[in-house]
Design an enzyme around this catalytic site. Structure first.
Site, PDB file in Angstrom:
ATOM      1  N   ASP A 353       0.821  -1.211   0.000  1.00 37.73           N
ATOM      2  CA  ASP A 353       0.000   0.000   0.000  1.00 37.73           C
ATOM      3  C   ASP A 353       0.858   1.264   0.000  1.00 37.73           C
ATOM      4  O   ASP A 353       2.021   1.256   0.395  1.00 37.73           O
ATOM      5  CB  ASP A 353      -0.930   0.020   1.217  1.00 37.73           C
ATOM      6  CG  ASP A 353      -0.160   0.030   2.532  1.00 37.73           C
ATOM      7  OD1 ASP A 353       0.876  -0.651   2.596  1.00 37.73           O
ATOM      8  OD2 ASP A 353      -0.588   0.701   3.486  1.00 37.73           O
ATOM      9  N   GLU A 354       0.267   2.326  -0.443  1.00 36.00           N
ATOM     10  CA  GLU A 354       0.830   3.683  -0.349  1.00 36.00           C
ATOM     11  C   GLU A 354       2.281   3.773  -0.831  1.00 36.00           C
ATOM     12  O   GLU A 354       3.110   4.469  -0.244  1.00 36.00           O
ATOM     13  CB  GLU A 354       0.708   4.192   1.101  1.00 36.00           C
ATOM     14  CG  GLU A 354      -0.749   4.304   1.539  1.00 36.00           C
ATOM     15  CD  GLU A 354      -0.884   4.686   3.005  1.00 36.00           C
ATOM     16  OE1 GLU A 354      -1.859   5.381   3.340  1.00 36.00           O
ATOM     17  OE2 GLU A 354      -0.048   4.270   3.828  1.00 36.00           O
ATOM     18  N   ALA A 355       2.575   3.075  -1.917  1.00 35.32           N
ATOM     19  CA  ALA A 355       3.930   3.121  -2.502  1.00 35.32           C
ATOM     20  C   ALA A 355       4.006   4.299  -3.470  1.00 35.32           C
ATOM     21  O   ALA A 355       4.268   4.141  -4.669  1.00 35.32           O
ATOM     22  CB  ALA A 355       4.238   1.807  -3.201  1.00 35.32           C
TER      23      ALA A 355
END
EC number: 3.2.1.52
Length: 538
Positions: A353-355
Site C-alpha cells: 500500500d501507499e507506494a
C-alpha cells in the site's frame, strides 16, 4: 368496628409472617439431607447473550451447576486427538479456576458422571467443519462436541459466556452459583478468516502485551492475528542474515521512543501461544513503500549506497525499495526464507500500500515478483490494495481490501479480506472526543462498526473473511490499545462469524451491553459507549 379491626389485625399478622418466611428463605436453603447451605448470588445468565451470535440456540428448563466436584472428561477419535483435547481441557480449567477456586480434574474417557463437562470429537458431524461445534447442556452434564478439536475450543469460548460474568474475575468469588442454562447450541462460522491486525512497527508492543491481546481476541472466536512487523518507523522481527534490520531499524518508533523487536525465539513463542488458542499469526513486511527502517539499516538498499536517516514521524508514501536491483530481491528472499522457517502460517503479507514513490510499472513488476518468492516457500501472499491492479498479480494472491475499490480483484477472481477503512479501522476515533486515534477515514462509532457486511464490498464467493486493523501512530500503551479495540472487535467478530440475515443492531446492542461486566472483570479498558452503557458522571 371491633370485627373490622380484628380482620385488619389478622391481615397484618399474615403479611408479617409471610415477609419473615421470605426473609428466612433468602438466608438459608435446606438441601435434600436437610443440611443448611449458604445461599448464592444467582447472576442472570439465562438469556442468550453470546457474542458472536450462535447459528442456532434452543433454550430449555433448568440449569447445570459447576461445583468443586465437577470434572472435565475428554475423548477423541484417536489417541493423538484425545491428547489435543486434553490441552483444551487444561485451558478451560485454567480459565475457570481463578474465580471459582475449583481444581477441576481432567479425565480421559467417555463414561461421564453427573456434574461433569465432556469435550469430544466422537460422533461429530463433518458438516460442522473444523470450527463448528455443539454445546448440549442438561441439568446433569455439559457436552461440547466438534468435528475437530478446533471446534471444541470455539465451543469452550461459548461455554465461558454461558456462565455468570463473575467467571472472568481473577480472584475467588465465593457467593456465586456457577450455573449454565439448559440449552442446545449448534454453531459454525460464516467466514474462515476473522482477524485483528496490530501494528507493532509504529509503536512496539512486548510479547506479553501481544499475548494478552491474543487471549482476549480468542474468546470472541477471532482466528487470525496479523502483525504489521515493518514500516518506516521500525523493523520488529530478527532476521539472522541481516541483523542491522533490528539493531538499527528496530531502535526507534513514532516520536523517537526506544522501539524494540522480537527475536526469532520470541516470535516462535508467540506463534505457539496463539496456536494453543487456535489463532494463526500472519506476519507482514510492508514493501516496496513503508520501508525506511530497512533503508536506514543497509545502504545497499538505496541508490546512493548510503543509509537513510531513521524516521520517527507519521508521513507516508516517501520511501521505496529499488525495484530494478537484484540485490533487493536477494534481500527479500532471505527474509521470506527465514520467516517461512519459523512461521507455520499459510500466509505471508507483503504490504503493497501507499507506494507513492514507486512508479506504477515498477510497482507492478515488484509485487508480482515478490509474490512468486512467497509462493516458492510454500506460502500464499496477501497484499493491500492496489496490489490487485498489478498485471503481474493473479488469483493466487489474496487482496486485503481497505479502500472501496476492488474491480481488478473481482475481474481476476481474487479472494479478499475485507478491511474497509471507514468501517473496520480500529485506529479511527469513535467521535471527536476520543482521546486516541485518527479521523482521516471518519469517525467509527460502535454502531457504525457493526452495521455493515463484507458483501457490501465484494461478492460473497470472493470473500475470505474480515479483519480489523489497529494502526498505532497514536497508540502508545495497552490502555489505549484496549480502548480502541474494545468493544468494536466484538462486532467485527460477529460480522465474520454470524450470517448477515441473523444480525440485527438493536438485538446485538442488548447482548453487547451484557458483555460490559465481563470486559470489566477481565480488566479491559473498553470504550463505554453512552448509547449502550450508563456511564457515571464524575
Amino acid at each position: 368496628m371491633k370485627n373490622i379491626y380484628t380482620k385488619h389485625l389478622k391481615t397484618v399478622y399474615i403479611l408479617i409472617v409471610f415477609l419473615v418466611l421470605v426473609a428466612v428463605s433468602s438466608i438459608i436453603i435446606l438441601d435434600e439431607n436437610n443440611k443448611v447451605e449458604p445461599t448464592f448470588s444467582m447472576q442472570s445468565n439465562i438469556v442468550n447473550n453470546i457474542i458472536p451470535k450462535p447459528l442456532n440456540y434452543e433454550s430449555g428448563e433448568g440449569a447445570f451447576t459447576l461445583t468443586k466436584n465437577s470434572s472435565i472428561y475428554v475423548k477423541g477419535n484417536t489417541e493423538e486427538e484425545t491428547e489435543e483435547i486434553v490441552k483444551i481441557a487444561e485451558f478451560l480449567k485454567e480459565k475457570l479456576k481463578p474465580s471459582t477456586g475449583f481444581e477441576l480434574k481432567i479425565v480421559k474417557g467417555n463414561n461421564v458422571p453427573s456434574g461433569s463437562i465432556y469435550l469430544t470429537t466422537v460422533g461429530a458431524n463433518k458438516d460442522k467443519g473444523n470450527e463448528g461445534y455443539e454445546v448440549i447442556t442438561t441439568p446433569e452434564n455439559v457436552k461440547i462436541i466438534g468435528y475437530k478439536p478446533e471446534g471444541i475450543f470455539r465451543g469452550v469460548q461459548t461455554l465461558r459466556q454461558l456462565l455468570p460474568s463473575d467467571i472472568e474475575k481473577n480472584t475467588v468469588t465465593a457467593d456465586v452459583k456457577w450455573t449454565i442454562p439448559v440449552s442446545t447450541i449448534k454453531d459454525k462460522p460464516e467466514y474462515e478468516y476473522r482477524g485483528v491486525m496490530i501494528d507493532v512497527a509504529r509503536h512496539f508492543f512486548t510479547v506479553d502485551e501481544i499475548k494478552r491481546q491474543i487471549d482476549l481476541a480468542a474468546q470472541y472466536k477471532i482466528n487470525k492475528v496479523h502483525l504489521h512487523l515493518s514500516d518506516d518507523q521500525g523493523w520488529r522481527l530478527e532476521i539472522k542474515k541481516w541483523p542491522d534490520l533490528t539493531n538499527i531499524g528496530g531502535s526507534t518508533q513514532v516520536g523517537g521512543g526506544p522501539g524494540g523487536y522480537y527475536t526469532q525465539e520470541q516470535f516462535k513463542d508467540l506463534v505457539k501461544y496463539a496456536a494453543e488458542r487456535y489463532i494463526e499469526i500472519v506476519p507482514e513486511f510492508d514493501m516496496p513503500g513503508h520501508t525506511n527502517a530497512a533503508l536506514a539499516s543497509y545502504g545497499f538498499l538505496n541508490k546512493d549506497g548510503q543509509k537513510k536517516p531513521l524516521y520517527t514521524d507519521t508521513k507516508v508514501g516517501f520511501s521505496s525499495l529499488m525495484t530494478d536491483d537484484e540485490k533487493t530481491y536477494e534481500f527479500i528472499e532471505d527474509i521470506i526464507r527465514e520467516v517461512s522457517e519459523i512461521s507455520p502460517s499459510k500466509y505471508i503479507h507483503i504490504g503493497g500500500d501507499e507506494a507513492d514513490s514507486t512508479k506504477k510499472e515498477d510497482y507492478d513488476y515488484f509485487v508480482g515478483r515478490v509474490s512468486k518468492i512467497v509462493e516458492k516457500y510454500g506460502k500464499t501472499a496477501i497484499g493491500w490494495d492496489p496490489i490487485d491492479t498489478s498485471s503481474k498479480i493473479n488469483s493466487s494472491v489474496i487482496l486485503q481490501n481497505w479502500k472501496d475499490s476492488n474491480e481488478a480483484a473481482r475481474a481476476k477472481n481474487m479472494k479478499m479480506i475485507i478491511s474497509i477503512a471507514e468501517k473496520a479501522y480500529l485506529d479511527m476515533k469513535y467521535n471527536e472526543n476520543t482521546p486516541y486515534g485518527l479521523d482521516w477515514a471518519g469517525y467509527i462509532p460502535v454502531e457504525t462498526a457493526y452495521k455493515w457486511d463484507p458483501t457490501d464490498y465484494a461478492p460473497k464467493e470472493l470473500v475470505l473473511g474480515v479483519e480489523a486493523p489497529l494502526w498505532t501512530e497514536t497508540i502508545l500503551n495497552t490502555e489505549a490499545m484496549d480502548y480502541m479495540i474494545y468493544p468494536r472487535l466484538l462486532g467485527y467478530s460477529e460480522i465474520g462469524w454470524t450470517p448477515k440475515n441473523a444480525r440485527n443492531w438493536d438485538e446485538y446492542k442488548n447482548r453487547l451491553k451484557s458483555q460490559g461486566e465481563r470486559m470489566k472483570n477481565q480488566g479491559i479498558n473498553y470504550y463505554k459507549d453512552e448509547n449502550i452503557w450508563t456511564v457515571e458522571k464524575k
